[in-house]
Scaffold this motif. Structure first.
Motif, PDB file in Angstrom:
ATOM      1  N   PRO A  63       0.846  -1.199   0.000  1.00 52.97           N
ATOM      2  CA  PRO A  63       0.000   0.000   0.000  1.00 52.97           C
ATOM      3  C   PRO A  63       0.880   1.247   0.000  1.00 52.97           C
ATOM      4  CG  PRO A  63      -0.622  -1.494   1.778  1.00 52.97           C
ATOM      5  CD  PRO A  63       0.630  -2.035   1.165  1.00 52.97           C
ATOM      6  N   LEU A  64       0.520   2.230  -0.803  1.00 55.26           N
ATOM      7  CA  LEU A  64       1.327   3.450  -0.861  1.00 55.26           C
ATOM      8  C   LEU A  64       1.209   4.243   0.430  1.00 55.26           C
ATOM      9  CD1 LEU A  64       0.718   4.682  -4.505  1.00 55.26           C
ATOM     10  CD2 LEU A  64       2.553   3.251  -3.602  1.00 55.26           C
ATOM     11  N   PHE A  65       0.023   4.283   0.980  1.00 54.53           N
ATOM     12  CA  PHE A  65      -0.222   5.046   2.200  1.00 54.53           C
ATOM     13  C   PHE A  65      -0.863   4.120   3.222  1.00 54.53           C
ATOM     14  CE2 PHE A  65      -0.562   7.888  -1.457  1.00 54.53           C
ATOM     15  CZ  PHE A  65       0.484   8.739  -1.173  1.00 54.53           C
ATOM     16  N   PRO A  66      -0.047   3.392   3.985  1.00 53.48           N
ATOM     17  CA  PRO A  66      -0.611   2.454   4.948  1.00 53.48           C
ATOM     18  C   PRO A  66      -1.487   3.177   5.970  1.00 53.48           C
ATOM     19  CG  PRO A  66       1.773   2.614   5.212  1.00 53.48           C
ATOM     20  CD  PRO A  66       1.393   3.447   4.030  1.00 53.48           C
ATOM     21  N   ARG A  67      -2.582   2.527   6.324  1.00 50.85           N
ATOM     22  CA  ARG A  67      -3.483   3.117   7.303  1.00 50.85           C
ATOM     23  C   ARG A  67      -2.850   3.093   8.675  1.00 50.85           C
ATOM     24  NH1 ARG A  67      -9.346   0.615   5.729  1.00 50.85           N
ATOM     25  NH2 ARG A  67      -9.322   1.341   3.584  1.00 50.85           N
ATOM     26  N   GLU A  68      -3.069   4.168   9.417  1.00 53.16           N
ATOM     27  CA  GLU A  68      -2.572   4.213  10.789  1.00 53.16           C
ATOM     28  C   GLU A  68      -3.525   3.432  11.678  1.00 53.16           C
ATOM     29  OE1 GLU A  68      -1.641   8.077  12.229  1.00 53.16           O
ATOM     30  OE2 GLU A  68      -0.763   8.693  10.335  1.00 53.16           O
TER      31      GLU A  68
END
Length: 72
Positions: A63-68
């Motif tokens: 994922p480019l922007f992993p979920r926090e």
């Protein structure tokens, strides 16, 4: 054969980069490719590193922007 320490073209990733845009001579000769990698106003070294990190993540199919994680 290309030595492993030479940076590769950021577009084709097959030949050594030879231009200020990190493109090989073949990719640099194509105007549409040059425009794609043209540094714009405000393009900082930090932004360049961010884009390169995203490129590595995309190649690894991460994922480019992993979920926090949700805050408790």
């Amino acid at each position: 054969m290309t030595a492993s320490h030479e940076p590769l073209c950021i577009h084709c990733e097959q030949r050594p980069s030879a231009s200020p845009l990190d493109l090989c001579p073949v990719c640099h000769a194509v105007k549409s490719i040059r425009v794609l990698y043209l540094r714009r106003r405000g393009w900082t070294p930090e932004w360049e590193q961010h884009l390169r990190r995203l490129t590595v993540r995309a190649k690894e199919r991460l994922p480019l922007f992993p979920r926090e994680p949700p805050a408790d």
